[in-house]
Design a protein around this motif. Structure first.
Motif, PDB file in Angstrom:
ATOM      1  N   ASN A  65       4.558  -1.438  12.028  1.00  0.00           N
ATOM      2  CA  ASN A  65       3.889  -0.894  10.849  1.00  0.00           C
ATOM      3  C   ASN A  65       4.292  -1.755   9.640  1.00  0.00           C
ATOM      4  O   ASN A  65       5.040  -2.725   9.788  1.00  0.00           O
ATOM      5  CB  ASN A  65       4.317   0.574  10.661  1.00  0.00           C
ATOM      6  CG  ASN A  65       3.250   1.410   9.949  1.00  0.00           C
ATOM      7  OD1 ASN A  65       2.662   0.970   8.970  1.00  0.00           O
ATOM      8  ND2 ASN A  65       3.021   2.606  10.451  1.00  0.00           N
ATOM      9  N   SER A  66       3.780  -1.414   8.481  1.00  0.00           N
ATOM     10  CA  SER A  66       4.166  -2.182   7.290  1.00  0.00           C
ATOM     11  C   SER A  66       5.675  -2.063   7.061  1.00  0.00           C
ATOM     12  O   SER A  66       6.316  -1.133   7.531  1.00  0.00           O
ATOM     13  CB  SER A  66       3.394  -1.675   6.071  1.00  0.00           C
ATOM     14  OG  SER A  66       3.604  -0.293   5.896  1.00  0.00           O
ATOM     15  N   GLY A  86      -1.007   7.028   1.554  1.00  0.00           N
ATOM     16  CA  GLY A  86      -0.672   8.443   1.701  1.00  0.00           C
ATOM     17  C   GLY A  86      -1.538   9.173   2.714  1.00  0.00           C
ATOM     18  O   GLY A  86      -1.812  10.366   2.566  1.00  0.00           O
ATOM     19  N   LEU A  87      -1.985   8.427   3.727  1.00  0.00           N
ATOM     20  CA  LEU A  87      -2.651   9.037   4.881  1.00  0.00           C
ATOM     21  C   LEU A  87      -3.996   9.709   4.561  1.00  0.00           C
ATOM     22  O   LEU A  87      -4.289  10.796   5.029  1.00  0.00           O
ATOM     23  CB  LEU A  87      -1.675  10.051   5.499  1.00  0.00           C
ATOM     24  CG  LEU A  87      -1.640  10.383   6.975  1.00  0.00           C
ATOM     25  CD1 LEU A  87      -1.955   9.194   7.855  1.00  0.00           C
ATOM     26  CD2 LEU A  87      -0.286  10.957   7.312  1.00  0.00           C
ATOM     27  N   PRO A  88      -4.842   9.028   3.746  1.00  0.00           N
ATOM     28  CA  PRO A  88      -6.184   9.578   3.558  1.00  0.00           C
ATOM     29  C   PRO A  88      -6.949   9.478   4.875  1.00  0.00           C
ATOM     30  O   PRO A  88      -6.960   8.418   5.506  1.00  0.00           O
ATOM     31  CB  PRO A  88      -6.803   8.650   2.500  1.00  0.00           C
ATOM     32  CG  PRO A  88      -6.096   7.338   2.689  1.00  0.00           C
ATOM     33  CD  PRO A  88      -4.690   7.699   3.111  1.00  0.00           C
ATOM     34  N   SER A  90       5.601   6.082  12.071  1.00  0.00           N
ATOM     35  CA  SER A  90       6.138   5.140  11.094  1.00  0.00           C
ATOM     36  C   SER A  90       5.408   5.068   9.760  1.00  0.00           C
ATOM     37  O   SER A  90       5.557   4.082   9.045  1.00  0.00           O
ATOM     38  CB  SER A  90       6.176   3.742  11.721  1.00  0.00           C
ATOM     39  OG  SER A  90       4.949   3.452  12.376  1.00  0.00           O
ATOM     40  N   CYS A  91       4.672   6.121   9.372  1.00  0.00           N
ATOM     41  CA  CYS A  91       4.044   6.055   8.046  1.00  0.00           C
ATOM     42  C   CYS A  91       5.103   6.105   6.962  1.00  0.00           C
ATOM     43  O   CYS A  91       5.889   7.041   6.907  1.00  0.00           O
ATOM     44  CB  CYS A  91       3.048   7.179   7.812  1.00  0.00           C
ATOM     45  SG  CYS A  91       2.404   7.085   6.121  1.00  0.00           S
ATOM     46  N   ASN A 107       0.826  -1.208   0.000  1.00  0.00           N
ATOM     47  CA  ASN A 107       0.000   0.000   0.000  1.00  0.00           C
ATOM     48  C   ASN A 107       0.856   1.252   0.000  1.00  0.00           C
ATOM     49  O   ASN A 107       1.957   1.272   0.551  1.00  0.00           O
ATOM     50  CB  ASN A 107      -0.952   0.007   1.204  1.00  0.00           C
ATOM     51  CG  ASN A 107      -0.338   0.653   2.437  1.00  0.00           C
ATOM     52  OD1 ASN A 107      -0.370   1.879   2.595  1.00  0.00           O
ATOM     53  ND2 ASN A 107       0.236  -0.164   3.314  1.00  0.00           N
TER      54      ASN A 107
HETATM   55  O1  RRO Z   1      -1.769   5.904   4.884  1.00  0.00           O
HETATM   56  C1  RRO Z   1      -0.760   5.197   4.612  1.00  0.00           C
HETATM   57  O2  RRO Z   1      -0.214   5.210   3.500  1.00  0.00           O
HETATM   58  C2  RRO Z   1      -0.139   4.327   5.624  1.00  0.00           C
HETATM   59  C3  RRO Z   1       0.158   4.743   6.921  1.00  0.00           C
HETATM   60 BR1  RRO Z   1      -0.326   6.415   7.594  1.00  0.00          BR
HETATM   61  C4  RRO Z   1       0.875   3.860   7.774  1.00  0.00           C
HETATM   62  O3  RRO Z   1       1.196   4.161   8.934  1.00  0.00           O
HETATM   63  N1  RRO Z   1       1.223   2.636   7.281  1.00  0.00           N
HETATM   64  C5  RRO Z   1       0.918   2.248   6.042  1.00  0.00           C
HETATM   65  O4  RRO Z   1       1.263   1.125   5.652  1.00  0.00           O
HETATM   66  N2  RRO Z   1       0.227   3.096   5.210  1.00  0.00           N
END
Ligand code: RRO
Length: 309
Positions: free
Chosen positions: A190-191, A71-73, A126-127, A68
């Motif tokens: 996180n991912s 982008g923090l939608p 960690s985004c 993924n």
């Molecule tokens: O929104 C994202 O792209 C996202 C976030 Br904020 C996150 O913390 N971890 C992720 O895998 N995607």
């Protein structure tokens, strides 16, 4: 069999909740999580102002997991505070919050501190997917600086969502920092940031943002999640609880994360691929496994992983 677990002041009747970013951006989605067999709800990481996120396609499933670059939608912090203030659930809700710069993360936590919200909050350090922004959790000085600022004023239960680490010295250095603050918990992981999934037929990447690079979740990352939970449990003050996240698709996976020291466990990619029914299925698998092993509660095995001998 008693599957309950506590983190700070919150009691979860079941140890499985959704990972931030999964089925949790809108009220409709969040209400569906609360109505499912999940033990609680995490919100999509909220920023001060609403965000549309990155261009689509920005999520892609594979046999072994997902990539993924959302982008923090999100609908903005006010939306999630309003949702929590107006919901009647008796399940715990974890308010995830972040920002694309440190000042915004501080401002968001100041707003939460000043609000009536009394639950637990997860600061996402960690985004991996905001264009041009590094993950704070990989920068020791930046992590120290933000936690210094936060704990100057923040007094409610707070956890931090961490990126995966891959070197034992990173765990040592990070735990040494985290142990200095009154954190309620950490969430690992996180991912796995900036992986690449490609399609050999079309000879193309599968998501549009960032040239196809994105956060990897699902089965690919379970050993990384187990290692991070285990390594932090061996290094953090026992008062700091651990949410284990990464690669769970079965009750056995949950059992393994708890064996490494997780207090509760989050489901991400599996819920994207299977839907909210995953909570009931995996709860049942965990219950069956515990019964077969003669365990009655999670504390019968939490953190009991043995070394090879
Ligand atoms: O929104 C994202 O792209 C996202 C976030 Br904020 C996150 O913390 N971890 C992720 O895998 N995607």
């Amino acid at each position: 069999i008693d599957l309950s677990a506590t983190i700070g002041t919150e009691t979860f009747q079941h140890p499985l909740i959704n990972a931030a970013g999964v089925w949790d951006e809108t009220a409709t989605e969040m209400n569906a999580v609360l109505a499912s067999a999940a033990g609680g709800l995490t919100t999509k990481s909220a920023t001060l102002a609403p965000r549309a996120g990155n261009p689509k396609p920005r999520y892609f499933d594979t046999k072994l997991g997902s990539i993924n670059s959302m982008g923090l939608p999100n609908q903005g912090l006010d939306y999630y505070l309003d949702f929590i203030a107006n919901t009647t659930t008796d399940k715990p809700i974890d308010l995830s919050v972040t920002g694309t710069k440190m000042a915004d993360q501080i401002a968001a936590l100041q707003q939460i501190q000043a609000s009536d919200f009394t639950g637990m909050c997860e600061l996402n350090l960690s985004c991996p997917n905001v264009v041009g922004k590094p993950q704070i959790g990989y920068d020791l000085d930046a992590t120290k600086e933000i936690l210094d600022q936060v704990f100057d004023f923040y007094t409610k239960p707070l956890g931090v969502k961490l990126p995966p680490y891959f070197d034992l010295q990173q765990y040592d250095a990070m735990a040494q920092i985290l142990n200095q603050y009154p954190l309620t918990y950490i969430n690992a992981i996180n991912s796995v940031g900036n992986g690449l999934v490609i399609d050999p037929d079309s000879e193309r990447v599968v998501i549009k943002p960032k040239g196809g690079f994105g956060g990897i979740g699902g089965k690919y990352i379970k050993p990384v999640a187990l290692a991070n939970v285990r390594a932090f449990r061996q290094r953090l003050r026992p008062e700091i609880k651990i949410i284990g996240t990464g690669g769970v698709t079965t009750g056995t996976d949950v059992f393994e994360l708890i064996l490494c020291g997780a207090d509760i466990v989050e489901l991400g990619t599996v819920v994207m691929q299977e839907g909210l029914a995953a909570f009931a299925r995996i709860n049942q698998e965990l219950t069956d496994l515990m019964a077969a092993k003669g365990y009655h509660k999670l504390t019968d095995f939490r953190g009991h992983l043995q070394e090879y001998q």
